[in-house]
Design a protein around this motif. Structure first.
Motif, mmCIF file in Angstrom:
data_model
loop_
_atom_site.group_PDB
_atom_site.id
_atom_site.type_symbol
_atom_site.label_atom_id
_atom_site.label_comp_id
_atom_site.label_asym_id
_atom_site.label_seq_id
_atom_site.Cartn_x
_atom_site.Cartn_y
_atom_site.Cartn_z
ATOM 1 N N ARG A 119 26.979 80.357 25.542
ATOM 2 C CA ARG A 119 26.655 79.821 24.225
ATOM 3 C C ARG A 119 27.839 79.001 23.714
ATOM 4 O O ARG A 119 28.996 79.362 23.924
ATOM 5 N N THR A 120 27.537 77.900 23.040
ATOM 6 C CA THR A 120 28.574 76.988 22.550
ATOM 7 C C THR A 120 29.289 77.570 21.339
ATOM 8 O O THR A 120 28.665 78.162 20.458
ATOM 9 N N ILE A 121 30.603 77.375 21.285
ATOM 10 C CA ILE A 121 31.395 77.822 20.141
ATOM 11 C C ILE A 121 31.364 76.781 19.034
ATOM 12 O O ILE A 121 31.170 77.115 17.863
ATOM 13 N N ASP A 122 31.560 75.510 19.369
ATOM 14 C CA ASP A 122 31.500 74.425 18.395
ATOM 15 C C ASP A 122 31.172 73.137 19.141
ATOM 16 O O ASP A 122 31.973 72.686 19.964
ATOM 17 N N PRO A 123 30.033 72.522 18.871
ATOM 18 C CA PRO A 123 29.648 71.305 19.607
ATOM 19 C C PRO A 123 30.568 70.123 19.345
ATOM 20 O O PRO A 123 30.555 69.156 20.129
ATOM 21 N N ASP A 124 31.347 70.150 18.268
ATOM 22 C CA ASP A 124 32.270 69.048 17.987
ATOM 23 C C ASP A 124 33.536 69.121 18.831
ATOM 24 O O ASP A 124 34.302 68.161 18.873
ATOM 25 N N LEU A 125 33.780 70.249 19.468
ATOM 26 C CA LEU A 125 34.911 70.367 20.385
ATOM 27 C C LEU A 125 34.505 69.764 21.725
ATOM 28 O O LEU A 125 34.072 70.452 22.642
ATOM 29 N N SER A 126 34.653 68.463 21.833
ATOM 30 C CA SER A 126 34.232 67.765 23.048
ATOM 31 C C SER A 126 35.245 67.902 24.177
ATOM 32 O O SER A 126 34.958 67.531 25.313
ATOM 33 N N ALA A 127 36.432 68.413 23.874
ATOM 34 C CA ALA A 127 37.446 68.702 24.883
ATOM 35 C C ALA A 127 38.436 69.678 24.262
ATOM 36 O O ALA A 127 38.677 69.655 23.062
ATOM 37 N N TYR A 128 38.973 70.552 25.097
ATOM 38 C CA TYR A 128 39.963 71.498 24.589
ATOM 39 C C TYR A 128 40.933 71.817 25.714
ATOM 40 O O TYR A 128 40.689 71.522 26.878
ATOM 41 N N HIS A 129 42.059 72.448 25.364
ATOM 42 C CA HIS A 129 43.031 72.827 26.381
ATOM 43 C C HIS A 129 43.467 74.276 26.269
ATOM 44 O O HIS A 129 43.975 74.830 27.238
ATOM 45 N N CYS A 130 43.297 74.896 25.134
ATOM 46 C CA CYS A 130 43.798 76.254 24.979
ATOM 47 C C CYS A 130 42.923 77.053 24.035
ATOM 48 O O CYS A 130 42.411 76.519 23.043
ATOM 49 N N LEU A 131 42.742 78.333 24.358
ATOM 50 C CA LEU A 131 42.151 79.294 23.443
ATOM 51 C C LEU A 131 43.141 80.449 23.285
ATOM 52 O O LEU A 131 43.808 80.835 24.244
ATOM 53 N N LEU A 132 43.225 80.995 22.088
ATOM 54 C CA LEU A 132 44.043 82.181 21.858
ATOM 55 C C LEU A 132 43.299 83.100 20.906
ATOM 56 O O LEU A 132 42.882 82.687 19.825
ATOM 57 N N LYS A 133 43.121 84.349 21.293
ATOM 58 C CA LYS A 133 42.478 85.312 20.412
ATOM 59 C C LYS A 133 43.525 85.907 19.477
ATOM 60 O O LYS A 133 44.656 86.200 19.878
ATOM 61 N N ALA A 134 43.152 86.083 18.227
ATOM 62 C CA ALA A 134 44.051 86.655 17.219
ATOM 63 C C ALA A 134 43.227 86.994 15.986
ATOM 64 O O ALA A 134 42.230 86.320 15.696
#
Length: 379
Positions: A119-134
């Motif tokens: 499932r998509t987190i945000d359709p406007d994020l067309s590219a990303y490099h990092c995720l961090l949980k906090a």
């Protein structure tokens, strides 16, 4: 460390000379990220990684591959990932995606042999490099910090944190909160989260490389405004500029003085170093390591202070840096023929100490290195 000085005298020399045994999980693809947990709850650690157009679970102890999710093409791979219980059902889900595609989360169905629903987190994020949980807003629930790794689009030059919507399985997007609002120009890379000013609210630290972006090569952090406006823009503090290939930055009390410091690396350049708080004086640890794209800050030898680890994808060197408790580090090389994009500290063998899990990038493997602190694991 000061409460247990005998540990340093007895343990450190033995630990520094001990061999970290390498265990290979897989050797067949260009892996950018790897995370580990007992996903199928059978008592053995498993690994989730990504290569060759898929996200796969390697079920321990035999590392049998189970494909969880198909990506967009045969050469696609997830660039980074996180694991936590996103839907609140008691098992661990996965968040990640392709660097040139949307960030997604995969719902763990509770059976390792099944495909996981994406499932998509945000359709406007067309590219990303990092995720961090906090837990950014201190509501007891993990959030995700994600960058927009493009110089254009509606999220250009921003970094956001995303809270889980009430019905995460049916929601079209997570709740987006932009904290770096048009003031994060450059190739923002990896994040750190921690309370830098002692007010109880965690700040978000960011490293940003330059090329192919117009700007970058800086380290900075954004102050969490806390109850006064955690969901709005935060105030930026620039730590330093002119740091070619700036990438990782992690908070922790490096020298044991009660002040938060920041460990950092120039993952698309050269060097591992730390910023001494509260004035953020830059102190080099290893100025020679090339492209230290991965970084860990944990107590590896259990002497009460924070040690470091990194691996370079150009130098092909995996090293740990043992802290004397005052921010002076002794380097120990674990592998001189290993690349990395992602390095995690996790107890892989269940013996109680922290091992190192490495996603090998161009060395085409995922491997973990056994911490010698407690000797061979019985299982």
């Amino acid at each position: 460390m000061k409460a247990l000085p005998f540990v340093l005298i007895f343990l450190s020399p033995v630990f520094a000379a001990a061999h970290w045994e390498k265990h290979v999980v897989m050797e067949s693809g260009r892996n950018m990220t790897a995370v580990a947990a007992d996903f199928d709850q059978d008592g053995s650690m498993d690994v989730i990684s990504s290569y060759g157009g898929k996200v796969s679970l390697y079920s321990g102890p035999d590392w049998k591959e189970v494909v969880l999710y198909e990506l967009s093409g045969p050469r696609a791979a997830a660039i980074h990932s996180e694991i936590f219980d996103i839907d609140g059902d008691g098992d661990l889900d996965w968040a990640g995606g392709e660097s040139k595609g949307p960030a997604v989360w995969l719902e763990n169905p509770g059976q390792a042999t099944e495909s996981w629903i994406a499932r998509t987190i945000d359709p406007d994020l067309s590219a990303y490099h990092c995720l961090l949980k906090a837990d950014v807003d201190r509501d007891g629930q993990m959030d995700l910090i994600i960058n927009h790794f493009r110089p254009d689009g509606v999220l250009a030059d921003t970094v956001s944190w995303f809270s889980i919507p009430d019905d995460v399985k049916s929601a079209s997007r997570w709740d987006r909160h932009i904290f770096a609002d048009r003031d994060a120009r450059g190739g923002s890379h990896y994040f750190g989260f921690g309370d830098l000013d002692g007010d109880g609210w965690g700040e978000i630290a960011v490293g940003a490389k330059g090329a192919p972006f117009e700007d970058g090569n800086w380290f900075a952090y954004w102050k969490n405004p806390g109850k006064t406006g955690v969901k709005g823009p935060w105030k930026k503090t620039l730590l330093v500029e002119n740091q070619p290939g700036a990438t990782n930055i992690l908070p922790g009390d490096v020298n044991g003085d009660g002040q938060m410091d920041l460990l950092a690396s120039r993952g698309h350049g050269t060097g591992v170093f730390w910023f001494e708080g509260p004035d953020w004086t830059l102190r080099e640890i290893d100025p020679e390591i090339e492209s230290p794209h991965s970084l860990v800050l944990v107590d590896l030898d259990e002497d009460g202070d924070l040690d470091a680890a990194s691996c370079g994808f150009e130098s092909k060197r995996l090293s740990i840096y043992l802290n004397d408790g005052e921010g002076v580090f002794e380097r120990q090389d674990l592998d001189l023929a290993q690349e990395s994009y992602d390095l995690r500290a996790v107890d892989m063998d269940g013996d109680g100490d922290l091992d190192l899990l490495n996603a090998g990038r161009a060395t085409g493997n995922v491997a973990w290195y056994e911490n010698p602190l407690r000797g061979k694991a019985e299982n």
